[in-house]
Design a protein around this motif. Structure first.
Motif, PDB file in Angstrom:
ATOM      1  N   ILE A  11      -0.797 -18.294   4.008  1.00 50.48           N
ATOM      2  CA  ILE A  11      -1.206 -18.898   2.545  1.00 50.48           C
ATOM      3  C   ILE A  11      -1.718 -17.487   1.770  1.00 50.48           C
ATOM      4  CG2 ILE A  11      -1.471 -21.179   2.871  1.00 50.48           C
ATOM      5  CD1 ILE A  11      -4.551 -20.657   2.778  1.00 50.48           C
ATOM      6  N   ASN A  12      -1.750 -16.280   2.370  1.00 44.41           N
ATOM      7  CA  ASN A  12      -2.028 -15.285   1.866  1.00 44.41           C
ATOM      8  C   ASN A  12      -0.879 -14.217   1.361  1.00 44.41           C
ATOM      9  OD1 ASN A  12      -3.241 -12.724   0.790  1.00 44.41           O
ATOM     10  ND2 ASN A  12      -4.628 -12.602   2.722  1.00 44.41           N
ATOM     11  N   ARG A  13      -0.525 -14.577   0.042  1.00 44.13           N
ATOM     12  CA  ARG A  13       0.880 -14.146  -0.345  1.00 44.13           C
ATOM     13  C   ARG A  13       0.625 -12.511  -0.795  1.00 44.13           C
ATOM     14  NH1 ARG A  13       4.576 -17.879  -1.082  1.00 44.13           N
ATOM     15  NH2 ARG A  13       3.831 -19.982  -1.132  1.00 44.13           N
ATOM     16  N   ARG A  39      -7.466  -4.533  -7.807  1.00 42.86           N
ATOM     17  CA  ARG A  39      -6.318  -4.786  -7.102  1.00 42.86           C
ATOM     18  C   ARG A  39      -5.183  -4.786  -7.999  1.00 42.86           C
ATOM     19  NH1 ARG A  39      -8.783 -10.558  -4.320  1.00 42.86           N
ATOM     20  NH2 ARG A  39     -10.134  -9.298  -2.855  1.00 42.86           N
ATOM     21  N   ARG A  40      -3.940  -4.553  -7.461  1.00 43.77           N
ATOM     22  CA  ARG A  40      -2.555  -4.301  -8.028  1.00 43.77           C
ATOM     23  C   ARG A  40      -2.535  -3.036  -8.766  1.00 43.77           C
ATOM     24  NH1 ARG A  40       1.338  -8.343  -7.898  1.00 43.77           N
ATOM     25  NH2 ARG A  40       2.362  -6.523  -7.609  1.00 43.77           N
ATOM     26  N   HIS A  41      -3.341  -2.110  -8.321  1.00 37.12           N
ATOM     27  CA  HIS A  41      -3.203  -0.726  -8.741  1.00 37.12           C
ATOM     28  C   HIS A  41      -2.868   0.350  -7.528  1.00 37.12           C
ATOM     29  CE1 HIS A  41      -4.514  -1.633 -12.821  1.00 37.12           C
ATOM     30  NE2 HIS A  41      -5.601  -2.193 -12.220  1.00 37.12           N
ATOM     31  N   THR A  90      -6.520   2.244 -13.690  1.00 33.03           N
ATOM     32  CA  THR A  90      -5.385   2.499 -13.588  1.00 33.03           C
ATOM     33  C   THR A  90      -4.754   3.116 -12.495  1.00 33.03           C
ATOM     34  OG1 THR A  90      -5.266   4.750 -14.503  1.00 33.03           O
ATOM     35  CG2 THR A  90      -5.443   3.050 -16.117  1.00 33.03           C
ATOM     36  N   ARG A  91      -3.460   2.963 -12.194  1.00 30.06           N
ATOM     37  CA  ARG A  91      -2.629   3.728 -11.085  1.00 30.06           C
ATOM     38  C   ARG A  91      -3.006   5.175 -10.692  1.00 30.06           C
ATOM     39  NH1 ARG A  91       1.437   0.804  -7.759  1.00 30.06           N
ATOM     40  NH2 ARG A  91       1.320  -1.380  -8.705  1.00 30.06           N
ATOM     41  N   ASP A  92      -3.334   5.990 -12.200  1.00 26.94           N
ATOM     42  CA  ASP A  92      -3.371   7.319 -12.190  1.00 26.94           C
ATOM     43  C   ASP A  92      -4.699   7.595 -11.997  1.00 26.94           C
ATOM     44  OD1 ASP A  92      -0.827   7.321 -12.833  1.00 26.94           O
ATOM     45  OD2 ASP A  92      -1.209   6.983 -15.005  1.00 26.94           O
TER      46      ASP A  92
HETATM   47  C1  COA Z   1      -3.971  -7.472   0.090  1.00 28.82           C
HETATM   48  C2  COA Z   1      -4.673  -6.597  -0.689  1.00 28.82           C
HETATM   49  C3  COA Z   1      -5.428  -5.799   0.131  1.00 28.82           C
HETATM   50  C4  COA Z   1      -3.878  -5.820  -1.644  1.00 28.82           C
HETATM   51  O1  COA Z   1      -4.486  -4.625  -2.230  1.00 28.82           O
HETATM   52  P1  COA Z   1      -3.884  -4.205  -3.609  1.00 28.82           P
HETATM   53  O2  COA Z   1      -4.442  -2.991  -3.935  1.00 28.82           O
HETATM   54  O3  COA Z   1      -3.997  -5.256  -4.647  1.00 28.82           O
HETATM   55  O4  COA Z   1      -2.409  -3.979  -3.341  1.00 28.82           O
HETATM   56  P2  COA Z   1      -1.448  -2.835  -3.999  1.00 28.82           P
HETATM   57  O5  COA Z   1      -1.743  -2.819  -5.624  1.00 28.82           O
HETATM   58  O6  COA Z   1      -1.281  -1.364  -3.341  1.00 28.82           O
HETATM   59  O7  COA Z   1      -0.063  -3.695  -3.699  1.00 28.82           O
HETATM   60  C5  COA Z   1       1.048  -2.969  -2.977  1.00 28.82           C
HETATM   61  C6  COA Z   1       2.097  -4.200  -2.801  1.00 28.82           C
HETATM   62  O8  COA Z   1       1.587  -5.279  -2.367  1.00 28.82           O
HETATM   63  C7  COA Z   1       2.253  -6.508  -2.909  1.00 28.82           C
HETATM   64  N1  COA Z   1       1.177  -7.258  -3.800  1.00 28.82           N
HETATM   65  C8  COA Z   1      -0.181  -6.935  -3.702  1.00 28.82           C
HETATM   66  N2  COA Z   1      -0.898  -7.958  -4.474  1.00 28.82           N
HETATM   67  C9  COA Z   1       0.042  -8.815  -4.833  1.00 28.82           C
HETATM   68  C10 COA Z   1       0.288  -9.941  -5.400  1.00 28.82           C
HETATM   69  N3  COA Z   1      -1.099 -10.477  -6.159  1.00 28.82           N
HETATM   70  N4  COA Z   1       1.357 -10.861  -5.333  1.00 28.82           N
HETATM   71  C11 COA Z   1       2.299 -10.223  -4.924  1.00 28.82           C
HETATM   72  N5  COA Z   1       2.361  -9.171  -4.160  1.00 28.82           N
HETATM   73  C12 COA Z   1       1.470  -8.451  -4.183  1.00 28.82           C
HETATM   74  C13 COA Z   1       3.290  -5.920  -3.822  1.00 28.82           C
HETATM   75  O9  COA Z   1       4.269  -5.803  -3.176  1.00 28.82           O
HETATM   76  C14 COA Z   1       2.646  -4.446  -4.162  1.00 28.82           C
HETATM   77  O10 COA Z   1       3.589  -3.829  -4.582  1.00 28.82           O
HETATM   78  P3  COA Z   1       4.037  -3.653  -6.162  1.00 28.82           P
HETATM   79  O11 COA Z   1       2.561  -3.313  -6.786  1.00 28.82           O
HETATM   80  O12 COA Z   1       4.594  -2.470  -6.206  1.00 28.82           O
HETATM   81  O13 COA Z   1       4.584  -4.711  -6.469  1.00 28.82           O
HETATM   82  C15 COA Z   1      -5.770  -7.258  -1.722  1.00 28.82           C
HETATM   83  O14 COA Z   1      -5.006  -8.386  -2.414  1.00 28.82           O
HETATM   84  C16 COA Z   1      -7.146  -7.926  -1.131  1.00 28.82           C
HETATM   85  O15 COA Z   1      -7.924  -7.180  -1.011  1.00 28.82           O
HETATM   86  N6  COA Z   1      -7.066  -9.200  -0.918  1.00 28.82           N
HETATM   87  C17 COA Z   1      -8.095  -9.880  -0.315  1.00 28.82           C
HETATM   88  C18 COA Z   1      -8.360  -9.550   1.005  1.00 28.82           C
HETATM   89  C19 COA Z   1      -7.235  -9.831   1.854  1.00 28.82           C
HETATM   90  O16 COA Z   1      -6.469 -10.795   1.869  1.00 28.82           O
HETATM   91  N7  COA Z   1      -6.894  -8.635   2.899  1.00 28.82           N
HETATM   92  C20 COA Z   1      -5.919  -8.971   3.678  1.00 28.82           C
HETATM   93  C21 COA Z   1      -6.217  -9.762   5.023  1.00 28.82           C
HETATM   94  S1  COA Z   1      -4.819 -10.002   6.007  1.00 28.82           S
END
Ligand code: COA
Length: 152
Positions: A113-115, A82-84, A2-4
């Motif tokens: 393409i890395n949304r 992810r997403r925490h 969780t986020r906590d």
């Molecule tokens: C990119 C990455 C590091 C994000 O890590 P994460 O811990 O999941 O991100 P967070 O939970 O802190 O999310 C922060 C914000 O990013 C955005 N975000 C993260 N994942 C998202 C998703 N799947 N779809 C849309 N927005 C997303 C949102 O704005 C989110 O804020 P919110 O949760 O308030 O909506 C992770 O997805 C990852 O490791 N991806 C694979 C490796 C990679 O591509 N690295 C970057 C290379 S440039």
């Protein structure tokens, strides 16, 4: 997870190349070799962080500062975590360290393409500065982004 759940951010030195390579391989389809991290960690201005959540390594971030410009070299969170909020925490910690080391601009590249990553960077205030067609091995275009960090 969780986020906590408790998060700890650790600054890593040269001995941590193996851990960084392991985490990178969990986060990316094309992992960097341990020797890549060894070289990076030996390079002046490099900052390498690992995030632990509930005591388990769950993400990494590596950046480098040269004079007043810094670059995010890699950031990743393992799929199960992810997403925490960990990506946001890692970016904040990396940015703070690079800023303290003298950076006034922070640059990065992301595939168009890395949304998830693009959304994170836009949310953190990065602006698009350019495009590099076919930059990545999968043929995708790189978007270059930058954020001003301001005075110390
Ligand atoms: C990119 C990455 C590091 C994000 O890590 P994460 O811990 O999941 O991100 P967070 O939970 O802190 O999310 C922060 C914000 O990013 C955005 N975000 C993260 N994942 C998202 C998703 N799947 N779809 C849309 N927005 C997303 C949102 O704005 C989110 O804020 P919110 O949760 O308030 O909506 C992770 O997805 C990852 O490791 N991806 C694979 C490796 C990679 O591509 N690295 C970057 C290379 S440039």
């Amino acid at each position: 997870m969780t986020r906590d759940a408790p998060v700890a951010i650790h600054d890593l030195g040269p001995a941590a190349a193996g851990l960084l390579a392991e985490l990178h391989a969990l986060c990316f389809d094309r992992p960097w070799a341990e020797s890549d991290f060894t070289a990076l960690l030996a390079s002046p201005g490099t900052v390498a962080l690992v995030a632990e959540r509930s005591g388990e390594p769950a993400g990494l971030a590596v950046g480098r500062v040269v004079l007043d410009e810094a670059e995010v070299l890699t950031i990743g969170v393992v799929p199960a975590a992810r997403r925490h909020g960990l990506g946001r925490v890692l970016m904040a910690a990396l940015t703070a360290r690079l800023h303290a080391a003298g950076a006034r601009q922070l640059h990065l590249e992301v595939s168009e393409i890395n949304r998830p990553a693009s959304a994170l960077y836009h949310d953190l205030g990065f602006v698009v500065t350019g495009r590099r067609r076919g930059y990545y091995a999968d043929g995708s275009t790189a978007i270059t982004m930058m954020r001003l960090l301001g005075p110390a």
